[in-house]
Scaffold this motif. Sequence first.
Motif, PDB file in Angstrom:
ATOM      1  N   ASP A 187       5.042   3.222  10.501  1.00 32.74           N
ATOM      2  CA  ASP A 187       4.703   2.024   9.739  1.00 32.74           C
ATOM      3  C   ASP A 187       3.996   1.037  10.660  1.00 32.74           C
ATOM      4  O   ASP A 187       4.580   0.567  11.637  1.00 32.74           O
ATOM      5  N   ARG A 188       2.726   0.748  10.359  1.00 28.97           N
ATOM      6  CA  ARG A 188       1.904  -0.070  11.265  1.00 28.97           C
ATOM      7  C   ARG A 188       2.499  -1.461  11.468  1.00 28.97           C
ATOM      8  O   ARG A 188       2.569  -1.949  12.596  1.00 28.97           O
ATOM      9  N   GLU A 189       2.941  -2.091  10.422  1.00 34.00           N
ATOM     10  CA  GLU A 189       3.487  -3.437  10.555  1.00 34.00           C
ATOM     11  C   GLU A 189       4.787  -3.439  11.343  1.00 34.00           C
ATOM     12  O   GLU A 189       5.058  -4.373  12.108  1.00 34.00           O
ATOM     13  N   ALA A 190       5.590  -2.383  11.179  1.00 33.06           N
ATOM     14  CA  ALA A 190       6.826  -2.296  11.959  1.00 33.06           C
ATOM     15  C   ALA A 190       6.507  -2.163  13.450  1.00 33.06           C
ATOM     16  O   ALA A 190       7.173  -2.781  14.294  1.00 33.06           O
ATOM     17  N   LEU A 191       5.501  -1.360  13.773  1.00 38.34           N
ATOM     18  CA  LEU A 191       5.092  -1.235  15.174  1.00 38.34           C
ATOM     19  C   LEU A 191       4.623  -2.569  15.735  1.00 38.34           C
ATOM     20  O   LEU A 191       4.998  -2.951  16.855  1.00 38.34           O
ATOM     21  N   LEU A 192       3.798  -3.280  14.980  1.00 37.26           N
ATOM     22  CA  LEU A 192       3.260  -4.544  15.477  1.00 37.26           C
ATOM     23  C   LEU A 192       4.342  -5.612  15.570  1.00 37.26           C
ATOM     24  O   LEU A 192       4.318  -6.445  16.493  1.00 37.26           O
ATOM     25  N   ASP A 193       5.297  -5.600  14.650  1.00 35.00           N
ATOM     26  CA  ASP A 193       6.421  -6.530  14.754  1.00 35.00           C
ATOM     27  C   ASP A 193       7.210  -6.273  16.037  1.00 35.00           C
ATOM     28  O   ASP A 193       7.633  -7.220  16.723  1.00 35.00           O
ATOM     29  N   SER A 194       7.396  -4.995  16.368  1.00 35.30           N
ATOM     30  CA  SER A 194       8.087  -4.652  17.611  1.00 35.30           C
ATOM     31  C   SER A 194       7.281  -5.103  18.822  1.00 35.30           C
ATOM     32  O   SER A 194       7.842  -5.610  19.805  1.00 35.30           O
ATOM     33  N   ALA A 195       5.964  -4.928  18.767  1.00 38.67           N
ATOM     34  CA  ALA A 195       5.108  -5.360  19.876  1.00 38.67           C
ATOM     35  C   ALA A 195       5.238  -6.860  20.099  1.00 38.67           C
ATOM     36  O   ALA A 195       5.365  -7.330  21.238  1.00 38.67           O
ATOM     37  N   ARG A 196       5.215  -7.621  19.027  1.00 34.11           N
ATOM     38  CA  ARG A 196       5.314  -9.084  19.145  1.00 34.11           C
ATOM     39  C   ARG A 196       6.688  -9.500  19.665  1.00 34.11           C
ATOM     40  O   ARG A 196       6.804 -10.410  20.496  1.00 34.11           O
ATOM     41  N   ALA A 197       7.734  -8.838  19.165  1.00 33.06           N
ATOM     42  CA  ALA A 197       9.090  -9.185  19.603  1.00 33.06           C
ATOM     43  C   ALA A 197       9.277  -8.876  21.085  1.00 33.06           C
ATOM     44  O   ALA A 197       9.842  -9.679  21.838  1.00 33.06           O
ATOM     45  N   LEU A 198       8.809  -7.710  21.523  1.00 27.03           N
ATOM     46  CA  LEU A 198       8.917  -7.347  22.933  1.00 27.03           C
ATOM     47  C   LEU A 198       8.091  -8.285  23.805  1.00 27.03           C
ATOM     48  O   LEU A 198       8.523  -8.706  24.878  1.00 27.03           O
ATOM     49  N   GLY A 199       6.880  -8.604  23.352  1.00 27.20           N
ATOM     50  CA  GLY A 199       6.035  -9.514  24.118  1.00 27.20           C
ATOM     51  C   GLY A 199       6.655 -10.886  24.243  1.00 27.20           C
ATOM     52  O   GLY A 199       6.617 -11.509  25.315  1.00 27.20           O
ATOM     53  N   ALA A 200       7.250 -11.381  23.163  1.00 27.30           N
ATOM     54  CA  ALA A 200       7.873 -12.703  23.182  1.00 27.30           C
ATOM     55  C   ALA A 200       9.051 -12.743  24.150  1.00 27.30           C
ATOM     56  O   ALA A 200       9.376 -13.810  24.697  1.00 27.30           O
ATOM     57  N   ARG A 201       9.696 -11.600  24.374  1.00 29.33           N
ATOM     58  CA  ARG A 201      10.807 -11.545  25.326  1.00 29.33           C
ATOM     59  C   ARG A 201      10.324 -11.362  26.760  1.00 29.33           C
ATOM     60  O   ARG A 201      11.136 -11.266  27.684  1.00 29.33           O
ATOM     61  N   GLY A 202       9.004 -11.263  26.949  1.00 28.37           N
ATOM     62  CA  GLY A 202       8.458 -11.107  28.295  1.00 28.37           C
ATOM     63  C   GLY A 202       8.602  -9.712  28.858  1.00 28.37           C
ATOM     64  O   GLY A 202       8.666  -9.544  30.081  1.00 28.37           O
TER      65      GLY A 202
END
Length: 417
Positions: A187-202
Amino acid sequence: MTGINRRPGAWAALLVGLAACGGPGSIVVDNANIIDGTGAVWPTGRLVVVDGLVTCVGAQADCAEPAGVEVLDADGFWVVPGLIDVKEAVEVPSNEQAAYLAFLLGVTTAAVPEIPEGPEGEPLPPTGSDDRRIPAPRPANPVEEPPYPLGLFGQVVAATIPLDTGPPGRGERDLLVYARSRSTLADREALLDSARALGARGAAFAPRLLEQERWAAPYRLPHGMNRLLEYAMVTERIQDRLLPGRTPAEAERLSAALEVLREFVREFHAAGGSVSTATNGALAPGLALHEEMDALVAAGLTAEDALYAATREAARYLGLEDSRGTLEPGKLGDFLILESDPRLDISLTQTVSRVGKGGVLYDPPTLFDALLSNPGNRVSDNPVRLVIGGAALLLTLLLFARGVRNHRRSLGPRIML
């Protein structure tokens, strides 16, 4: 390369590596445009390295010249921190020439998996050295990554698409394509949500985009560079060994997977994640790191971001930020002198004029034939040939890298989401 002058007295210290033979590791680089890696840029600035460590970087008025230290006038040139590869494939057997080549193309630190012995039980020569008198990258220990293809990205994909062995009843080739393209099923949006969450955590991520690019499309020797076929270490890495003879359907699936990875990297970085450079031996030594930076730009990072990925962020990824990755007082004097501003076009990192290691400056000469005349000998048998031979290949690979880049662009623009 012309245009850099030493003072006092350019008595030929510029010639083939005299600086490598026991130099004190102290030098002043003056009048350069310095990108120190912290975000600061110093036009006509000064870099001072004493006993292998940076003691001052900044405006000339703020950095005094130490007495008795050689001064290099780098007017019109650009100074950047040495490049770092957080995961480079090990040579089996270990190839000293590959290490020298990577260094002379600007890789001053490389993390290479340790191999305790050679194929016949013989100890392998080192793949790098912290000795500033040896023109090879400093060795570093690779960071343990999630046990999935493409590391962090593969872990996120596995959380969305259960890891399995692929479609039943398929051959080995089909399974390879499936493994490299299964991200397109997520699921593309699920992948991108994970990318944003991981990025926000540094979080930190070394995406190895070049490796995925090579699965999606082959690299080919550009026209006019056939002399490189005389040197197998280079051409072996360029040949299409990953998936030769791709069918249109395979190429389409792998290209779609590449775009998923690019979008993941872009969203991860935009959210604040740390992106760094890893090559895993995707191309010839040294050349791969420059092409990985180019792949990051194709994914949506700026040229400056890509440069930081190969310097500051790569040092952080390896836990070496206290000693390298930026040009700051107290850190190692590892740096490159480039002919042009790499922030304008990341391919300009390939215009390496000098490589500094612990304050020792290496000046690559331009004698390709010196290397080809003794292709089977160990470079370390002769210190002069070591520098002449390895550095001679530098000029050829710079031309070759540009040729590869132009060839890739001639195949059509990269798709940007």
